[in-house]
Enzyme design. Structure first.
Site, PDB file in Angstrom:
ATOM      1  N   ARG A 175       0.836  -1.205   0.000  1.00 40.29           N
ATOM      2  CA  ARG A 175       0.000   0.000   0.000  1.00 40.29           C
ATOM      3  C   ARG A 175       0.870   1.253   0.000  1.00 40.29           C
ATOM      4  O   ARG A 175       0.524   2.273  -0.598  1.00 40.29           O
ATOM      5  CB  ARG A 175      -0.929   0.005   1.218  1.00 40.29           C
ATOM      6  CG  ARG A 175      -1.989  -1.097   1.252  1.00 40.29           C
ATOM      7  CD  ARG A 175      -2.810  -1.205   0.018  1.00 40.29           C
ATOM      8  NE  ARG A 175      -3.792  -2.286   0.084  1.00 40.29           N
ATOM      9  CZ  ARG A 175      -3.551  -3.567  -0.214  1.00 40.29           C
ATOM     10  NH1 ARG A 175      -2.351  -3.962  -0.584  1.00 40.29           N
ATOM     11  NH2 ARG A 175      -4.522  -4.464  -0.151  1.00 40.29           N
ATOM     12  N   GLU A 217       2.145   1.639  -3.433  1.00 35.00           N
ATOM     13  CA  GLU A 217       1.034   2.141  -4.243  1.00 35.00           C
ATOM     14  C   GLU A 217       0.868   3.650  -4.059  1.00 35.00           C
ATOM     15  O   GLU A 217       0.617   4.381  -5.028  1.00 35.00           O
ATOM     16  CB  GLU A 217      -0.241   1.403  -3.843  1.00 35.00           C
ATOM     17  CG  GLU A 217      -1.473   1.809  -4.623  1.00 35.00           C
ATOM     18  CD  GLU A 217      -2.678   0.979  -4.219  1.00 35.00           C
ATOM     19  OE1 GLU A 217      -2.580  -0.269  -4.226  1.00 35.00           O
ATOM     20  OE2 GLU A 217      -3.713   1.569  -3.853  1.00 35.00           O
ATOM     21  N   SER A 255      14.542  15.377   1.727  1.00 37.20           N
ATOM     22  CA  SER A 255      15.585  14.427   2.146  1.00 37.20           C
ATOM     23  C   SER A 255      14.989  13.177   2.803  1.00 37.20           C
ATOM     24  O   SER A 255      14.043  13.272   3.598  1.00 37.20           O
ATOM     25  CB  SER A 255      16.539  15.097   3.129  1.00 37.20           C
ATOM     26  OG  SER A 255      17.542  14.183   3.526  1.00 37.20           O
TER      27      SER A 255
END
Lengths: 149, 149, 149, 149, 149, 149, 149, 149, 149, 149
Positions: free
Chosen positions: I90, I93, I116
């Site tokens: 997830r 994704e 960063s």
């Protein structure tokens, strides 16, 4: 029985960590730069008999391991095509972002050919800077023009 | 209509070749080093309005192309994970062969962290050598330590 | 407008097929071997001004295409990492099957280093044989030893 | 118990390095060229009973290992699709840069078909050269035309 | 202008569908089997001048397309390493499931070597069967033993 | 303890080589064709209790190994998507070169659907030929039409 | 000129969105389930002449597009091996997480073989649920046992 | 010492095969469906203490293995992105062929969102059929709409 | 002998599960956040001597393991480029779906540069919600502008 | 004619750059957060009719483009599995370095399950800091426990 050079690399890493030895100390024994010596220990260069025996004595390696250190290894130190380690990835990123730039500028200066990665040397130093110290790397590779025939 | 920054890169390449302009001449117009200026033209850096207009005038680009030069591009200049071009491959090979060496030596000198590829500069020069001229590259990147929290 | 060297390669292929010209005829115009000349036409080498103009005249290319022929191209002539074409695949197979053999024998003869693919030449001839003619290829590449530093 | 031919290759590599035997010495025992003999030891060719027993005696292999040497192995000597070792990579690069050239020239000379990688031989020699010795490789493969049916 | 053989394949597919012509009808014009003729139309074989002109007349192709049909094409008819089309995938699956079986049985019968995919023919027929008709395929490839040298 | 079917395959390979047993001898014990029996031994089919016990007795396998032979295995006998072994690669090449041809011809004859790789049989024989013996393979797979619903 | 079935899929998608037609309306014209009809429109099934003409009339397609709809297409509707779209990825994830479970349970119930993806049907419905409606999918595929031979 | 959940899966597989226990018997001990229980044993779900102890007692696992069964595992049961096993591949093929269809139909019925693979259940049954029994699978997953914010 | 940091990670996982210790308890011993401490235990950060000894005492690690914990590790905690575990997927994704959004919004606010991942911290908390509790994550990374030079 | 949602994304990018409009201005027209609105414009979310018409009016899109904005798109905004753009790569790196940490901590707090990427929101702000401003991101996703059944 050692059946693969990567086993020697693992032995060196393990001995170095347990004994608390530095790469610069190993380089002194090898008698070459810290860059070349470290690469040789990590399975990327072949040592002479003297260099290998020196490293073997310092780290307590077996004769078999010392014999393997003198063989030209199957090179390539990364486990994946795109490295996952952030420090090494930044170098891959530089090649990705600046790759075509390096190509254009070297061709503009030298014509068609390459910068050698074999007749090559590298020097890495700390560059002190009030805004935060910098890693300063000098690379020097012979230009090899494409041969016409 | 331009729908992708790579179209601007292609326009620049095409104009540069047809007009016979050098990257160092473009860099003068940009007012930065030849390394940064070339990378910017090749779609890896964002120009200021003045820089973009200067390049646009030199190469005869449309206003639309000049607008695209000021946008931070989707970076990455190589068509494949492992570059096929021999000049660029040698740089990938250096990362592959020396990657773990760079990691070990930077950690030995600075501790855990990375050398920045953003707060970074590069200078490429011809190094004359009787055995064949060399490509001499100096890289300087700020060391960034991992933050503990 | 040409925006990519591969477009010039396509133009050359198309003109060559339509006009029924042979690679050996092109090589005569170029004034180099058929191996180098073909590679140059297929986007793997950079031509001199005279060579490019000769090829342009023979094949009826535009000035723009002739300008592109003089630029060092982004090399790599295969569309996939493992080639699908059976003729080219056999060469990949030779590298795969004999790769470690080549490595062992070159190291045994020369020590650690590589055979150059830049300072390199190749000659391909038909070798008549009553059991079926053979493809006879001679390759010659300079040995480059790894530099110690 | 040996369950994989690559274990025999590792045994051979290990014995060869520990005993300091050369590939050319092994080839004498095998009674074939150094190229074929090395490939056979590295798991790319199947030996006859006599060849396998000779190698077994020279290197001190078990009967089980000698039995495996006589089985046609699962070939392919490289750990990745694109080899990372610089010496072997240069050969992959030659296929990548010259692949379409080889295809064009063989088709021009012979018509549609391939150069066999099975009915094939190779000879690798040092070529002395005042500008630096060269690796000289001769390859010979039978041309196989595509059958129409 | 045609710059790639795959464009000719697309032209043939398009003309064949629009005109409602069958592969077996094309094969009659070509004068070879339906297997070879279809493969040739799909960019996997090179036609003779007569064959190409026949196909060109049947499908209404331009002279340029007819010229391309006579050139040995860059072979490989699948867009991905593992085919996604279920019919073609089943063949890939057979190679995956039975690959080592084919290897063992051919080696047991013939020794080390390969079954040629060049000196090869194939015949595909409907095999009537009360439990559901079957696809019956006969393949015949010359055995090529590895040469010792 | 056996934790993976591939361990049983390795045991079978090792016992077969050490004992010098042929696949056709194993097939006799199994009571099926040499093609199915070999595939079953190589981890691609599930045996009945009797078949597994027969193979176990012939090769000297443990009860645990015999139990594993009766389990439907995780199939797929190749270590990489594109096989590196030249014998197996030729089959992959046939799928790549002829894949779209097989698709077109099966659809022309049968309509949309596939040739089953499950309700499938294969027979491999030596075909004597004065120009060099051939590998003759007959494959038969049930045609399965796509269901409309 | 249409040279690829994916162009027809794009035409259908474009017409459907512009005209605001639903898949269920298309399915009525096709005379099959909404699942099969949608798959057919998206280039995964071949239509009969009547079905293709019906869809062509509804969406305003050309005769050429209607001809393509009757050809068995090169199947596979996803642009990458692992789908990036979250809805489709969840299905890939189910195969990844439950794949070995499906294998074990089908083998336990039926023995070695597969569930057909060709003699297969699917029905997708909204399942009302006070805690949030659910997607309810029924799949039915014929079990095909591996043939012994 | 167990250092990886996949070791527990191997222990379960091995014990199950040696003892001849069925997944449905394990499911009874677990007290959940055969689908969930099998997935949990194969390293895809975390068990409660009672479930893990029950399975441990049935299969004779150590306390350490029982402890690992209660930890949420790193999920994913397939060794490659595209599964090679034919039974599991058919499911991957369904996702590939029907993926865009599922997407279109779920969006048409529910709007933008996904069918959950977490709030999900599955039931697999034998469906008797005179033309050959079928595998009948019911899946039910909660629809989750994309949140606007 | 420990030859790889991943062995230490496995030892920590094993001891933690067997002893039933929580990450938050380990974090207290380390004296940093649970996020940093867990990452350090899982081989992604280097500990100080005190931190490593504290973790070693809590989990019963050897001196050798404690020495390895102080070395900057080769980072990257996932076995595949695209993670298969649903929880971790997830996050992948989110990068895939929102990646270009993050890029656009950070560039709009800050100009060209990056956030960063080294000068970075993260805090993960349970966010109570009557419709179901939520995972609430705050990330903070220093903006680093691209340097012009 | 628009045949793919990515064409609409390109139109939006082009119009936005030429007109000099900001994402925050687009978000005001959409009436949702800048994060959701940008993602929707970049082809990752489906707009309502009102939202799409508002964006269409602001950017001068055609009715066809406005219709496409209301369709649930095929999501995934990155051209490669591992992103090459440094800003987006840092997010991929966070998933790679911290992925197992996120997994451990969420499981420790919530048990087995996932953090939803659908019932999810994100807020990105500038965090002023004397040592250099920071990118401050808050993510909130509903926890979804795995269902037992």
């Amino acid at each position: 029985m050692i059946t693969d050079r990567s086993q020697v690399t693992a032995l060196i890493q393990s001995a170095k960590i347990t004994k608390g030895i530095k790469w610069s100390e190993i380089a002194e024994v090898v008698g070459q730069s810290k860059e070349w010596s470290t690469a040789a220990c990590l399975g990327q260069m072949a040592m002479t008999k003297e260099q290998a025996e020196g490293v073997g004595a310092l780290l307590g390696l077996t004769d078999e391991a010392v014999a393997w250190l003198q063989i030209a290894p199957y090179k390539g130190s990364l486990p994946t095509e795109v490295p996952t380690d952030p420090l090494i990835y930044r170098w891959y990123e530089l090649v990705n972002v600046y790759g075509t730039t390096l190509k254009e500028l070297i061709h503009e200066e030298f014509g068609d050919g390459i910068m050698s990665a074999i007749d090559f040397s590298m020097d890495l130093q700390r560059e002190e800077d009030p805004k935060g110290d910098r890693v300063h790397v000098v690379m020097s590779g012979k230009f090899l023009p494409y041969k016409m025939y």
